[in-house]
Design an enzyme around this catalytic site. Structure first.
Site, PDB file in Angstrom:
ATOM      1  N   ARG A 267      -4.626   2.296 -13.429  1.00  0.00           N
ATOM      2  CA  ARG A 267      -3.266   2.436 -12.925  1.00  0.00           C
ATOM      3  C   ARG A 267      -2.638   1.114 -12.504  1.00  0.00           C
ATOM      4  NH1 ARG A 267      -3.765   6.604  -9.382  1.00  0.00           N
ATOM      5  NH2 ARG A 267      -3.059   8.146 -10.892  1.00  0.00           N
TER       6      ARG A 267
ATOM      7  N   HIS B  55     -14.742   3.661 -15.501  1.00  0.00           N
ATOM      8  CA  HIS B  55     -14.601   2.850 -14.293  1.00  0.00           C
ATOM      9  C   HIS B  55     -15.870   2.061 -13.984  1.00  0.00           C
ATOM     10  CE1 HIS B  55     -14.084   2.444  -9.762  1.00  0.00           C
ATOM     11  NE2 HIS B  55     -12.944   1.959 -10.214  1.00  0.00           N
TER      12      HIS B  55
ATOM     13  N   ARG C 295     -10.140  -3.844 -14.710  1.00  0.00           N
ATOM     14  CA  ARG C 295      -9.040  -4.729 -14.315  1.00  0.00           C
ATOM     15  C   ARG C 295      -9.517  -6.165 -14.457  1.00  0.00           C
ATOM     16  NH1 ARG C 295      -5.504  -1.225 -11.583  1.00  0.00           N
ATOM     17  NH2 ARG C 295      -6.500   0.409 -10.336  1.00  0.00           N
TER      18      ARG C 295
ATOM     19  N   TYR D 113     -12.208  -9.453  -2.674  1.00  0.00           N
ATOM     20  CA  TYR D 113     -12.874  -8.162  -2.500  1.00  0.00           C
ATOM     21  C   TYR D 113     -14.356  -8.384  -2.224  1.00  0.00           C
ATOM     22  CZ  TYR D 113      -8.855  -5.864  -4.813  1.00  0.00           C
ATOM     23  OH  TYR D 113      -7.610  -5.389  -5.149  1.00  0.00           O
TER      24      TYR D 113
ATOM     25  N   ASN E 200       0.832  -1.208   0.000  1.00  0.00           N
ATOM     26  CA  ASN E 200       0.000   0.000   0.000  1.00  0.00           C
ATOM     27  C   ASN E 200       0.869   1.262   0.000  1.00  0.00           C
ATOM     28  OD1 ASN E 200      -2.417  -1.384   0.074  1.00  0.00           O
ATOM     29  ND2 ASN E 200      -2.825  -1.020   2.230  1.00  0.00           N
TER      30      ASN E 200
ATOM     31  N   HIS F 178     -15.067  -3.340  -0.677  1.00  0.00           N
ATOM     32  CA  HIS F 178     -14.995  -2.658  -1.978  1.00  0.00           C
ATOM     33  C   HIS F 178     -16.358  -2.225  -2.507  1.00  0.00           C
ATOM     34  CE1 HIS F 178     -13.929  -2.439  -6.405  1.00  0.00           C
ATOM     35  NE2 HIS F 178     -12.935  -1.766  -5.858  1.00  0.00           N
TER      36      HIS F 178
ATOM     37  N   ARG G 273     -14.089   2.728   4.005  1.00  0.00           N
ATOM     38  CA  ARG G 273     -12.917   1.891   4.248  1.00  0.00           C
ATOM     39  C   ARG G 273     -11.628   2.705   4.352  1.00  0.00           C
ATOM     40  NH1 ARG G 273     -11.433  -0.883  -0.703  1.00  0.00           N
ATOM     41  NH2 ARG G 273      -9.722   0.569  -0.888  1.00  0.00           N
TER      42      ARG G 273
END
Length: 711
Positions: free
Chosen positions: A411, A441, A381, A474, A51, A598, A570
């Site tokens: 990213r 997204h 992703r 997730y 992270n 998530h 979160r």
């Protein structure tokens, strides 16, 4: 007369980056929790490191760019970019010190009690073990290494981003009077295991770190030199891509070129051993152009992400949680016709507690169904060996019209997504890259099918990516539906993404960056008006991050009007609680557990007629203003109840919830006198125990046991 407040005051807001560091501190707190199995604690040490790496490569890098550009504007908390960097430096050092203290003083001794030894030097190895390691070096490591000395004819080499290296000072053996020191560096091969396992007694695992094996054997790489000192080091570079999409004639090629440039980005962080030689460090500072404030002295192994491998060691299941197997979605019998099932009624999906297989099967069945005419899907992703990608390619080969939006700007997944985009194009899919200046997204898949009654559209809408690997880690929600209102909007979304044509009328879907922020502001304002009128008013919102100033201001106004607001955030939260007259009616909790939270769920009381929304967007400027996002309403009561139950159970969590205090710090829930509730583990149990409560050929309704209602 009511007191008037200036809701834009800097002191009413938390800085985004400092809030993120508090999140990583919450991750580290799981590594400190003695109630968690040992190897699970080790995972959180690794996650804290990975992270922090990304935080520096993107967020810290961005702030440094602002400083270089002379950008003086203050953020919502009143800090300039240079001031933010000062505070980040202070808080990061405290975080790293706490991380290594946890690793060295707590976890390493506990590992040794369990017969797991991770050595940083040869001192504790037996003569036989040392001989084994030296032989391993010659057979497996030596052939891979490329020693690089720096002198007049050999310039300082490129040091790759995040790579672990060993720097050394050398002195010639040929001329003992020559006191000139030569600098040399060796990259620790990323393709070899970081942990070298050493033969040991039964029920014992002994490892030595790869860099320490290389360091011990450096004399074999520089045989004409005396090794004066050698120390591992690692750098972090600016990895934030700046792409001028307006000028880029080929976005795919432009991103490919930018990815190569990442290796040359500015060095923003240098990690060295605490005991590093001062002369060696001086050379690194000069050559890498690193300031003193960007050097981190590490008390232990540099880069603790290797601990994830230790956490996965065979034979230690008792030191780990038993990983739950995702349960089947109750409405969906494996092997059944997915389209027939969806026609019976909308279906709610809750991952990873329920399996992701129906989403994979949805695309697979569509690819092979002769009645399916078209498949359209967004991909942000995807996994390394994605079955969804394979099905989309198969669909194109089967003559179906396949349109796939691949977001090349996701990213650190740019390279992966470029590979998939090229593969899908070769298979005959129509691949698009979204709208100029915006990341796409949203998570949406549309299947157009020819049926007896005419054309029918089947839609999957979700909060998470079409990634079968992360769907096991997730927590995300989604729905299947063939409602015409969803279908019309889904078609409009893809027409807008591929052809820039926007319909005059939308049925259900709420889109960013067009009107999503305005809709959320309107929904919050409605709750405030209801509270002022004496009607029921409540907001419960679950998301990853909250930092949009307009949304926060609207929440403050609603709180001041008497709306009860419960936020489950979160990560980043720039809102402050407990401000007199402003945020006294707001609570914020962050859940950090075995799974990564998530999902995004938004509940508005609406005067006793609750509305529930889910989607891909957080309450952040980037989601609301700079991305194509979708939030969708849940139209059927039984789906609403599922979402409401998720929120209620997370609000009841006493095990994994951290509560934001008025001082800006987070504390675990005080469990004294309370029932112990781990919401994630409760969801696992509920998914396993889910049973049909009503069955008919027309419609089958399923709910988990003991669903609670908010109203």
């Amino acid at each position: 007369m009511e007191k008037e407040f200036d809701f834009k005051k800097h002191e009413y807001y938390e800085n985004r980056e400092l809030s993120w560091l508090k999140f990583d501190t919450r991750v580290l707190s799981e590594a400190k929790d003695k109630n968690i199995p040992l190897l699970e604690r080790l995972k959180f040490i690794s996650i804290t490191s990975s992270n922090l790496d990304e935080f520096f490569m993107v967020r810290v890098a961005s702030l440094k760019d602002m400083v270089h550009a002379g950008y003086k504007k203050r953020d919502i908390a009143g800090l300039t970019a240079s001031e933010q960097l000062e505070y980040i430096n202070r808080d990061t050092r405290a975080l790293v010190e706490s991380q290594y203290s946890t690793y060295n003083r707590s976890l390493v001794p506990l590992l040794q009690k369990e017969g797991i030894y991770i050595y940083e030097n040869y001192d504790k190895l037996t003569a036989e073990q040392s001989a084994f390691v030296d032989a391993y070096f010659m057979d497996n490591i030596y052939p891979v290494l490329t020693p690089m000395a720096v002198d007049a004819s050999r310039p300082f080499p490129l040091i790759r981003n995040r790579s672990l290296n060993i720097g050394a000072l050398l002195q010639s053996k040929k001329d003992e009077k020559d006191h000139e020191r030569v600098f040399a560096t060796v990259q620790v091969p990323s393709g070899l295991p970081r942990l070298v396992q050493v033969p040991a007694e039964e029920n014992t695992n002994v490892f030595i770190l790869l860099e320490k094996v290389i360091e011990k054997n450096l004399d074999k790489l520089f045989s004409n030199y005396k090794i004066l000192c050698a120390h591992p080091y690692r750098i972090m570079r600016n990895a934030d891509l700046t792409i001028d999409e307006e000028e880029a004639s080929d976005l795919l090629k432009e991103i490919e070129n930018k990815l190569k440039m990442r290796q040359w980005g500015e060095v923003i962080r240098l990690e060295v051993e605490e005991k590093v030689d001062k002369k060696l460090l001086k050379i690194l500072k000069h050559e890498l152009k690193v300031a003193d404030e960007d050097i981190f002295y590490i008390n232990g192994p540099i880069d603790l992400t290797f601990t994830m491998k230790v956490a996965g060691l065979d034979g230690y299941d008792r030191l780990r949680y038993k990983q739950p197997t995702p349960s089947r979605v109750p409405e969906i019998e494996p092997g059944e016709d997915i389209f027939e099932i969806i026609r019976r009624g909308d279906i709610f999906l809750h991952h990873p507690y329920e399996t992701f297989d129906p989403v994979v099967d949805f695309i697979r069945q569509a690819a092979n169904d002769p009645d399916v005419l078209a498949i359209k899907q967004t991909l942000y992703r995807v996994s390394g060996n994605s079955p969804i990608i394979a099905s989309l390619a198969k669909a194109a080969e089967n003559g179906k019209q396949v349109t796939v939006l691949v977001e090349l700007k996701a990213r650190f997944d740019e390279e992966n997504n470029i590979v998939w985009a090229k593969m899908l194009e070769k298979a005959g899919c129509h691949v698009i890259y979204g709208l100029v200046g915006l990341k796409t997204h949203c998570k949406i898949a549309l299947v157009v099918r020819k049926e007896e009654e005419g054309i029918r559209r089947y839609v999957h809408l979700a909060t998470g990516n079409y990634n079968d690997s992360t769907a096991k880690l997730y927590t995300d929600c989604g729905i299947f539906s063939c409602k015409e209102s969803y279908g019309e909007d889904a078609t409009a979304v893809f027409n807008m993404l591929s052809g820039y044509s926007e319909p005059k009328h939308w049925n259900e879907l709420i889109l960013a960056p067009y009107w999503m922020k305005d809709r959320f502001l309107s929904l919050i304002d409605r709750e405030a008006r209801n509270a002022q009128n004496g009607d029921e008013a409540r907001i419960v919102a679950k998301m990853n991050s909250l930092c949009d100033p307009q949304i926060i201001e609207a929440l403050y106004k609603a709180s001041a009007a008497g709306v009860k607001i419960e936020l489950i955030v979160r990560g980043i939260c720039c809102l402050r609680v407990g401000i007199e007259g402003i945020s006294e009616n707001i609570t914020v909790r962050s859940i950090v557990g075995n799974f990564l939270e998530h999902s995004r769920i938004f509940y508005f009381e609406n005067g006793g007629e609750p509305e529930v929304y889910m989607g891909s967007a957080d309450w952040m400027p980037r989601n609301l203003d700079k991305r194509v996002e979708i939030v969708f309403p849940l139209l059927e009561d039984r789906l609403k109840e599922r979402a409401i139950h998720i929120l209620e159970l997370e609000l009841a969590d006493t095990e994994k919830a951290h509560i934001l205090g008025a001082d800006g710090n987070y504390e675990k829930v005080d469990r004294r006198g309370k029932v112990h509730v781990n919401s994630q583990m409760e969801f696992v149990k509920e998914a396993a125990a889910a049973v049909p409560v009503e069955e008919s050929k027309k419609e089958r309704v399923f709910v988990p046991a003991e669903i609670s209602k908010m109203h």
